[in-house]
Design a protein around this motif. Structure first.
Motif, mmCIF file in Angstrom:
data_model
loop_
_atom_site.group_PDB
_atom_site.id
_atom_site.type_symbol
_atom_site.label_atom_id
_atom_site.label_comp_id
_atom_site.label_asym_id
_atom_site.label_seq_id
_atom_site.Cartn_x
_atom_site.Cartn_y
_atom_site.Cartn_z
ATOM 1 N N ALA A 102 21.245 108.677 32.245
ATOM 2 C CA ALA A 102 22.093 107.693 32.925
ATOM 3 C C ALA A 102 23.573 107.997 32.691
ATOM 4 O O ALA A 102 24.407 107.852 33.594
ATOM 5 N N GLY A 103 23.908 108.442 31.482
ATOM 6 C CA GLY A 103 25.287 108.798 31.194
ATOM 7 C C GLY A 103 25.745 110.012 31.974
ATOM 8 O O GLY A 103 26.873 110.052 32.487
ATOM 9 N N LEU A 104 24.874 111.015 32.077
ATOM 10 C CA LEU A 104 25.221 112.207 32.844
ATOM 11 C C LEU A 104 25.316 111.889 34.331
ATOM 12 O O LEU A 104 26.176 112.442 35.037
ATOM 13 N N ASP A 105 24.465 111.009 34.819
ATOM 14 C CA ASP A 105 24.541 110.576 36.218
ATOM 15 C C ASP A 105 25.898 109.934 36.494
ATOM 16 O O ASP A 105 26.554 110.227 37.505
ATOM 17 N N ALA A 106 26.339 109.048 35.589
ATOM 18 C CA ALA A 106 27.637 108.389 35.765
ATOM 19 C C ALA A 106 28.780 109.402 35.711
ATOM 20 O O ALA A 106 29.781 109.276 36.435
ATOM 21 N N ALA A 107 28.636 110.406 34.859
ATOM 22 C CA ALA A 107 29.666 111.449 34.773
ATOM 23 C C ALA A 107 29.755 112.239 36.070
ATOM 24 O O ALA A 107 30.855 112.509 36.581
ATOM 25 N N LEU A 108 28.608 112.618 36.629
ATOM 26 C CA LEU A 108 28.604 113.396 37.861
ATOM 27 C C LEU A 108 29.066 112.556 39.052
ATOM 28 O O LEU A 108 29.662 113.101 40.005
ATOM 29 N N ARG A 109 28.817 111.254 39.010
ATOM 30 C CA ARG A 109 29.365 110.376 40.052
ATOM 31 C C ARG A 109 30.897 110.398 40.028
ATOM 32 O O ARG A 109 31.555 110.425 41.076
ATOM 33 N N ALA A 110 31.458 110.381 38.831
ATOM 34 C CA ALA A 110 32.912 110.456 38.714
ATOM 35 C C ALA A 110 33.425 111.803 39.221
ATOM 36 O O ALA A 110 34.460 111.875 39.905
ATOM 37 N N TYR A 111 32.703 112.864 38.916
ATOM 38 C CA TYR A 111 33.100 114.196 39.389
ATOM 39 C C TYR A 111 33.118 114.242 40.920
ATOM 40 O O TYR A 111 34.022 114.824 41.535
ATOM 41 N N ASP A 112 32.109 113.621 41.554
ATOM 42 C CA ASP A 112 32.011 113.624 43.014
ATOM 43 C C ASP A 112 32.955 112.629 43.680
ATOM 44 O O ASP A 112 33.220 112.738 44.881
ATOM 45 N N ALA A 164 35.356 108.671 31.614
ATOM 46 C CA ALA A 164 35.194 108.872 30.166
ATOM 47 C C ALA A 164 33.953 109.702 29.882
ATOM 48 O O ALA A 164 33.978 110.631 29.058
ATOM 49 N N LEU A 165 32.856 109.392 30.555
ATOM 50 C CA LEU A 165 31.624 110.156 30.359
ATOM 51 C C LEU A 165 31.738 111.558 30.955
ATOM 52 O O LEU A 165 31.144 112.512 30.424
ATOM 53 N N LEU A 166 32.490 111.697 32.055
ATOM 54 C CA LEU A 166 32.719 113.035 32.607
ATOM 55 C C LEU A 166 33.462 113.908 31.597
ATOM 56 O O LEU A 166 33.120 115.090 31.416
ATOM 57 N N ALA A 167 34.447 113.335 30.923
ATOM 58 C CA ALA A 167 35.174 114.104 29.907
ATOM 59 C C ALA A 167 34.251 114.534 28.780
ATOM 60 O O ALA A 167 34.330 115.660 28.274
ATOM 61 N N ARG A 168 33.316 113.656 28.377
ATOM 62 C CA ARG A 168 32.375 114.008 27.308
ATOM 63 C C ARG A 168 31.364 115.043 27.793
ATOM 64 O O ARG A 168 30.979 115.939 27.035
ATOM 65 N N LEU A 169 30.925 114.942 29.060
ATOM 66 C CA LEU A 169 30.015 115.965 29.607
ATOM 67 C C LEU A 169 30.663 117.341 29.497
ATOM 68 O O LEU A 169 30.037 118.306 29.040
ATOM 69 N N LEU A 200 18.677 115.930 27.299
ATOM 70 C CA LEU A 200 19.196 114.683 27.849
ATOM 71 C C LEU A 200 19.521 113.695 26.732
ATOM 72 O O LEU A 200 20.579 113.055 26.728
ATOM 73 N N ALA A 201 18.597 113.578 25.771
ATOM 74 C CA ALA A 201 18.792 112.624 24.678
ATOM 75 C C ALA A 201 19.999 112.981 23.826
ATOM 76 O O ALA A 201 20.622 112.096 23.222
ATOM 77 N N SER A 202 20.365 114.267 23.783
ATOM 78 C CA SER A 202 21.516 114.668 22.973
ATOM 79 C C SER A 202 22.815 114.071 23.497
ATOM 80 O O SER A 202 23.817 114.030 22.768
ATOM 81 N N PHE A 203 22.816 113.593 24.740
ATOM 82 C CA PHE A 203 24.021 112.983 25.310
ATOM 83 C C PHE A 203 24.077 111.477 25.063
ATOM 84 O O PHE A 203 25.124 110.860 25.280
ATOM 85 N N ALA A 204 22.981 110.888 24.594
ATOM 86 C CA ALA A 204 22.963 109.440 24.355
ATOM 87 C C ALA A 204 24.033 108.995 23.356
ATOM 88 O O ALA A 204 24.691 107.964 23.577
ATOM 89 N N PRO A 205 24.249 109.715 22.245
ATOM 90 C CA PRO A 205 25.323 109.288 21.332
ATOM 91 C C PRO A 205 26.695 109.283 21.991
ATOM 92 O O PRO A 205 27.557 108.465 21.624
ATOM 93 N N GLU A 206 26.921 110.174 22.975
ATOM 94 C CA GLU A 206 28.200 110.175 23.692
ATOM 95 C C GLU A 206 28.370 108.896 24.501
ATOM 96 O O GLU A 206 29.474 108.348 24.591
ATOM 97 N N VAL A 207 27.280 108.416 25.075
ATOM 98 C CA VAL A 207 27.337 107.137 25.793
ATOM 99 C C VAL A 207 27.705 106.020 24.819
ATOM 100 O O VAL A 207 28.532 105.155 25.116
ATOM 101 N N GLY A 208 27.105 106.063 23.634
ATOM 102 C CA GLY A 208 27.423 105.060 22.631
ATOM 103 C C GLY A 208 28.884 105.102 22.211
ATOM 104 O O GLY A 208 29.523 104.065 22.030
ATOM 105 N N ARG A 209 29.431 106.302 22.053
ATOM 106 C CA ARG A 209 30.832 106.429 21.627
ATOM 107 C C ARG A 209 31.788 105.927 22.704
ATOM 108 O O ARG A 209 32.863 105.419 22.388
ATOM 109 N N CYS A 210 31.419 106.085 23.970
ATOM 110 C CA CYS A 210 32.292 105.652 25.063
ATOM 111 C C CYS A 210 32.179 104.158 25.345
ATOM 112 O O CYS A 210 33.058 103.584 25.997
#
Length: 333
Positions: free
Chosen positions: A173-183, A191-196, A220-230
């Protein structure tokens, strides 16, 4: 002290086999003293018959013999093997392990359990309620401890079909939100795009990194802590965790046994997703109070390895009350 079956001082062996590796503990049936432990970060492989029983034995038996030698014992009274995928990939384990463990370790009592069962036993012991194991994947398991009620399971369908609220779900879900920002699409998070890009590199390269990997759920799960930090400053990340909290509570509610007169039910949470901390735990406790208002949430007493030790000790002392159904928990005496 004796090693006779039924002796409180006899040795019991616990095995926890999962995606993050293999762990073994040797303790006493009465729980006295500190258990001896061995671990490896390399998981047991799978083959045409599911989890490779001989591959597991090739690693467990030498370690078990060494732990027995250190303890001054010759045999085990009881063994509990808890394995991720036991319910659906455990045919080889169920066919091979009973005879092999009897012959090699002298064990007359054996339990083959799903890691969801050992997570339950580690968290609640043998008390009625529900446990949600939320790591890379997610499964909820509940029981009222009656043969009629058996086990109640919710989710655990894997990262493509379910595991809602898991580390893989949050990360995706975090990566999806990041790619939405990219598009430039709605629902995106810069914020999540920057972490991606900090973690994986340029956004357009992510599919080529992710799709060929056999460990996609873990990635995918390795990105979950980034969602938490953001989540503290980013409303999109915070919303992902609120939705994850709702999914986790829904699984707990679905698996929780119905109320019984004079029997309290408890709920416990276990797994690496909880390390995200306050941004997830605050909405999660609110959701549990909302969806399970009559169920008391308690801290998990231990992890799946502690649960496997608990099951083995209960076998050795004839006190196992967890439902044996042949799939999630099979007992061989």
């Amino acid at each position: 002290m004796t090693d006779a079956v039924g002796s409180l001082s006899g040795r019991i062996l616990a095995v926890d086999s999962g995606g993050s590796g293999l762990r073994i503990a040797l303790g006493r049936a009465d729980g006295a003293g500190e258990a001896l432990a061995w671990s490896s970060p390399v998981p047991v492989g799978t083959g045409g018959r599911g989890i490779d029983a001989h591959g597991l034995l090739d690693r467990v038996l030498p370690a078990a013999h060494e732990l027995l030698r250190k303890s001054g014992s010759r045999r085990c009274e009881a063994v509990c093997v808890g394995a991720s995928g036991m319910a659906t990939l455990g045919d080889d384990l169920r066919a091979v392990l009973p005879d092999a463990l009897r012959e090699e370790l002298g064990a007359r009592r054996l339990a083959l359990a799903s890691d969801a069962v050992t997570a339950y036993a580690g968290a609640l012991g043998q008390r009625p309620g529900v446990v949600v194991a939320a790591g890379t994947g997610l499964v909820a398991l509940g029981t009222d401890l009656t043969p009629e009620g058996g086990w109640r399971r919710a989710d655990g369908w894997g990262h493509l079909l379910g595991d809602c609220g898991s580390g893989a779900w949050i990360g995706r879900a975090g990566l999806d939100a990041a790619l939405r920002a990219y598009d430039g699409r709605s629902g995106g998070s810069h914020a999540l795009l920057a972490r991606l890009e900090a973690v994986f590199g340029p956004a357009p390269q992510l599919p080529g990194t992710l799709y060929p990997r056999p460990d996609r759920p873990a990635l995918l799960a390795s990105f979950a802590p980034e969602v938490g930090r953001c989540a503290t400053d980013d409303p999109v990340a915070a919303g992902i965790l609120r939705t994850a909290a709702r999914h986790i509570a829904e699984a707990a509610a679905a698996a929780c046994p119905p109320p019984q007169a004079h029997r309290a039910r408890e709920a416990a949470l276990t797994g690496g997703v909880l390390r995200i901390g306050k941004p997830l735990l605050e909405p999660l406790h609110k959701e549990l109070q909302k969806q399970l208002p009559e169920v008391r949430t308690v801290p998990a007493a231990g992890d799946p390895l502690a649960g496997a030790l608990h099951v083995a000790a209960a076998l050795a002392t004839d006190s196992l009350t967890l439902p044996a159904d042949g799939t999630l928990l099979r007992v061989v005496c």
